[in-house]
Design a protein around this motif. Sequence first.
Motif, PDB file in Angstrom:
ATOM      1  N   GLU A 247       0.754  -1.202  -0.096  1.00  0.00           N
ATOM      2  CA  GLU A 247      -0.046   0.047   0.060  1.00  0.00           C
ATOM      3  C   GLU A 247       0.885   1.383   0.028  1.00  0.00           C
ATOM      4  OE1 GLU A 247      -3.729  -0.961   2.785  1.00  0.00           O
ATOM      5  OE2 GLU A 247      -1.858  -1.746   3.718  1.00  0.00           O
ATOM      6  N   MET A 248       0.464   2.259  -0.745  1.00  0.00           N
ATOM      7  CA  MET A 248       1.105   3.493  -0.738  1.00  0.00           C
ATOM      8  C   MET A 248       0.069   4.727  -0.305  1.00  0.00           C
ATOM      9  SD  MET A 248       2.752   5.669  -4.136  1.00  0.00           S
ATOM     10  CE  MET A 248       4.251   4.635  -4.210  1.00  0.00           C
ATOM     11  N   TYR A 249       0.745   5.451   0.715  1.00  0.00           N
ATOM     12  CA  TYR A 249      -0.050   6.700   0.884  1.00  0.00           C
ATOM     13  C   TYR A 249      -0.135   7.734  -0.120  1.00  0.00           C
ATOM     14  CZ  TYR A 249      -1.870   9.397   4.930  1.00  0.00           C
ATOM     15  OH  TYR A 249      -2.655  10.205   5.881  1.00  0.00           O
ATOM     16  N   GLN A 250      -1.582   7.840  -0.383  1.00  0.00           N
ATOM     17  CA  GLN A 250      -1.578   8.920  -1.556  1.00  0.00           C
ATOM     18  C   GLN A 250      -2.741   9.740  -1.385  1.00  0.00           C
ATOM     19  OE1 GLN A 250      -1.787   6.406  -5.297  1.00  0.00           O
ATOM     20  NE2 GLN A 250      -1.672   4.727  -3.976  1.00  0.00           N
ATOM     21  N   TRP A 251      -2.901  10.673  -2.137  1.00  0.00           N
ATOM     22  CA  TRP A 251      -4.049  11.717  -2.472  1.00  0.00           C
ATOM     23  C   TRP A 251      -5.314  10.890  -2.899  1.00  0.00           C
ATOM     24  CZ3 TRP A 251      -4.445  15.839   0.555  1.00  0.00           C
ATOM     25  CH2 TRP A 251      -3.190  16.712   0.848  1.00  0.00           C
ATOM     26  N   GLU A 252      -6.372  11.058  -2.448  1.00  0.00           N
ATOM     27  CA  GLU A 252      -7.666  10.607  -2.832  1.00  0.00           C
ATOM     28  C   GLU A 252      -8.651  11.668  -3.383  1.00  0.00           C
ATOM     29  OE1 GLU A 252     -10.173   6.625  -2.142  1.00  0.00           O
ATOM     30  OE2 GLU A 252     -10.642   8.221  -0.900  1.00  0.00           O
ATOM     31  N   GLU A 253      -9.198  11.941  -4.372  1.00  0.00           N
ATOM     32  CA  GLU A 253     -10.178  12.993  -4.633  1.00  0.00           C
ATOM     33  C   GLU A 253     -11.535  12.485  -4.270  1.00  0.00           C
ATOM     34  OE1 GLU A 253     -10.193  15.925  -8.192  1.00  0.00           O
ATOM     35  OE2 GLU A 253     -11.367  14.288  -8.757  1.00  0.00           O
ATOM     36  N   GLU A 254     -12.323  13.376  -3.843  1.00  0.00           N
ATOM     37  CA  GLU A 254     -13.933  12.805  -3.660  1.00  0.00           C
ATOM     38  C   GLU A 254     -14.836  14.148  -4.371  1.00  0.00           C
ATOM     39  OE1 GLU A 254     -14.396  12.599   0.491  1.00  0.00           O
ATOM     40  OE2 GLU A 254     -14.032  10.577   0.379  1.00  0.00           O
ATOM     41  N   GLN A 255     -15.987  13.656  -5.012  1.00  0.00           N
ATOM     42  CA  GLN A 255     -16.832  14.723  -5.426  1.00  0.00           C
ATOM     43  C   GLN A 255     -18.064  14.539  -4.954  1.00  0.00           C
ATOM     44  OE1 GLN A 255     -16.850  13.753  -9.907  1.00  0.00           O
ATOM     45  NE2 GLN A 255     -14.740  12.947  -9.778  1.00  0.00           N
ATOM     46  N   ASP A 256     -18.584  16.083  -4.962  1.00  0.00           N
ATOM     47  CA  ASP A 256     -20.057  16.231  -4.466  1.00  0.00           C
ATOM     48  C   ASP A 256     -20.716  17.349  -5.354  1.00  0.00           C
ATOM     49  OD1 ASP A 256     -22.084  15.735  -2.589  1.00  0.00           O
ATOM     50  OD2 ASP A 256     -21.519  17.783  -1.905  1.00  0.00           O
ATOM     51  N   THR A 257     -21.667  16.814  -6.105  1.00  0.00           N
ATOM     52  CA  THR A 257     -22.573  17.671  -6.714  1.00  0.00           C
ATOM     53  C   THR A 257     -23.668  18.074  -6.113  1.00  0.00           C
ATOM     54  OG1 THR A 257     -21.671  16.506  -8.945  1.00  0.00           O
ATOM     55  CG2 THR A 257     -23.472  17.957  -9.189  1.00  0.00           C
ATOM     56  N   ASP A 258     -24.048  19.347  -5.990  1.00  0.00           N
ATOM     57  CA  ASP A 258     -24.994  20.033  -5.456  1.00  0.00           C
ATOM     58  C   ASP A 258     -26.325  20.315  -6.276  1.00  0.00           C
ATOM     59  OD1 ASP A 258     -24.734  22.348  -6.782  1.00  0.00           O
ATOM     60  OD2 ASP A 258     -23.674  23.585  -5.360  1.00  0.00           O
ATOM     61  N   ASP A 259     -27.400  20.534  -5.752  1.00  0.00           N
ATOM     62  CA  ASP A 259     -28.456  20.800  -6.441  1.00  0.00           C
ATOM     63  C   ASP A 259     -28.553  21.926  -7.713  1.00  0.00           C
ATOM     64  OD1 ASP A 259     -29.757  19.049  -5.072  1.00  0.00           O
ATOM     65  OD2 ASP A 259     -30.935  20.643  -3.689  1.00  0.00           O
ATOM     66  N   ASP A 260     -27.545  22.891  -7.572  1.00  0.00           N
ATOM     67  CA  ASP A 260     -27.173  23.627  -8.563  1.00  0.00           C
ATOM     68  C   ASP A 260     -26.448  23.188  -9.653  1.00  0.00           C
ATOM     69  OD1 ASP A 260     -28.609  25.401  -6.890  1.00  0.00           O
ATOM     70  OD2 ASP A 260     -26.766  26.384  -6.123  1.00  0.00           O
ATOM     71  N   GLY A 261     -25.993  22.031  -9.655  1.00  0.00           N
ATOM     72  CA  GLY A 261     -25.243  21.513 -10.901  1.00  0.00           C
ATOM     73  C   GLY A 261     -23.670  21.864 -10.508  1.00  0.00           C
ATOM     74  N   ASN A 262     -23.394  22.276  -9.392  1.00  0.00           N
ATOM     75  CA  ASN A 262     -21.827  22.593  -9.012  1.00  0.00           C
ATOM     76  C   ASN A 262     -21.149  21.349  -8.513  1.00  0.00           C
ATOM     77  OD1 ASN A 262     -21.828  25.446 -10.144  1.00  0.00           O
ATOM     78  ND2 ASN A 262     -22.784  26.004  -8.536  1.00  0.00           N
ATOM     79  N   THR A 263     -20.059  20.951  -8.901  1.00  0.00           N
ATOM     80  CA  THR A 263     -19.348  20.034  -8.199  1.00  0.00           C
ATOM     81  C   THR A 263     -18.177  20.159  -7.342  1.00  0.00           C
ATOM     82  OG1 THR A 263     -20.005  18.575 -10.240  1.00  0.00           O
ATOM     83  CG2 THR A 263     -18.069  17.753  -8.886  1.00  0.00           C
ATOM     84  N   THR A 264     -18.164  19.875  -6.248  1.00  0.00           N
ATOM     85  CA  THR A 264     -16.815  20.186  -5.396  1.00  0.00           C
ATOM     86  C   THR A 264     -16.023  19.061  -5.175  1.00  0.00           C
ATOM     87  OG1 THR A 264     -18.433  21.803  -4.085  1.00  0.00           O
ATOM     88  CG2 THR A 264     -16.612  20.988  -2.957  1.00  0.00           C
ATOM     89  N   TYR A 265     -14.809  19.463  -5.312  1.00  0.00           N
ATOM     90  CA  TYR A 265     -13.805  18.157  -5.402  1.00  0.00           C
ATOM     91  C   TYR A 265     -12.913  18.464  -3.963  1.00  0.00           C
ATOM     92  CZ  TYR A 265     -14.690  17.658 -10.117  1.00  0.00           C
ATOM     93  OH  TYR A 265     -15.653  17.336 -11.324  1.00  0.00           O
ATOM     94  N   SER A 266     -12.949  17.697  -3.139  1.00  0.00           N
ATOM     95  CA  SER A 266     -12.310  17.692  -1.975  1.00  0.00           C
ATOM     96  C   SER A 266     -11.111  16.557  -1.814  1.00  0.00           C
ATOM     97  CB  SER A 266     -13.082  17.500  -0.865  1.00  0.00           C
ATOM     98  OG  SER A 266     -13.904  16.306  -0.832  1.00  0.00           O
TER      99      SER A 266
END
Length: 364
Positions: A97-116
């Motif tokens: 296993e390697m320690y890495q960044w992982e991206e998560e997406q969340d799309t709101d009702d306005d159609g905007n996607t937030t990437y964390s």
Amino acid sequence: METKKKGGLFAGVMIGLLMIIGGTILLWWNEGNNVRNIKTTDEVEKNVVEITSESDCAQYSGQLVAVGGKFTVEDKALSDEAFAVSIHSAALDRVVEMYQWEEEQDTDDDGNTTYSYKKVWSEELIDSSSFTKGHDNPTSVEYSSESFYAETVRLGNYLLSSSQISQMATDKVISLSDDTVSIPEGYQIKGKYATSSADIDKPQIGDVRISWKYNGWKEVSLIAKVSGDSFVSYTSKAGKNVNYVTEGNRTAAEMIEDMRTQDKIMKWVLRLIGFMLVFSGYVSFISPLTKLLSYVPFLGNVVNFMFVFILFLLSLVQSLLVIIIAWFRYRPLLSICLLAICAVIGVLIFMLKKKKNPSAPQAA
């Protein structure tokens, strides 16, 4: 946790449409697959012959059998030669296993996607080419996960096939010490890991940790078809392959019940996933409309809630219709019976309602 936003109002419409289609296809396939599983399990229950591990191989050649008991691994110890790790077992896994960044997406009702972003241990290399600056993952790792299997595992007079050995879970972790593992330069032993991290409790991006797991079973049971002194998959009339392996000395009835339980769990899990895909698809599909309604103070929120509730009911009805139609395709008799029952219930409810609310008598 850092975030970024991307507008995607009408992209949500296309994504929603694909989710609706995908969820519908999954629901349809799941019902057909469930019927095939039921028919296969019933066929196994009808035809399986329960034998002992000392039974004559030739006598049961070509037959579907259930057998269990203590097994022996006749090979020498399994070895991961790259690290000089060895153990006498049917299966050994090296987990890298390697320690890495992982991206998560969340799309709101306005159609905007937030990437964390968050940091995780992962066996797979996570592609960070589209991540925001400062969230870069390594593009390679020196070592990779690998599995090792014994060649000769004997259950009485029978040899387990390679596909059966690979089903024997690696459920135990090897305790490491300087005597059990050859540590590469730049690595150290920390608990159950060989790691490149200076402090495994506070790892840095790119740090690697390696552990080893092995199969610790003492007994094994299986359902399969006898071929010579070994086993092959049994193919049912429904087209499903049966080569079932589990831990312990189990009876045929116990294993068949386990198969039915697993099939039922998978059926309902896939039904839920299919429904959620359809529901999320509808929500994403009407995102342009909910975006416009969001500009209406208070009333917009109320209307949006009503829309979501209606879409929930629509998704539920659509999912049920797909399941019912699929039943007509795969289980027509049951579908007709269920619809008849529903019709009778509907008539009874109507009659009771009419009885409780008789028409007012007309004036003479």
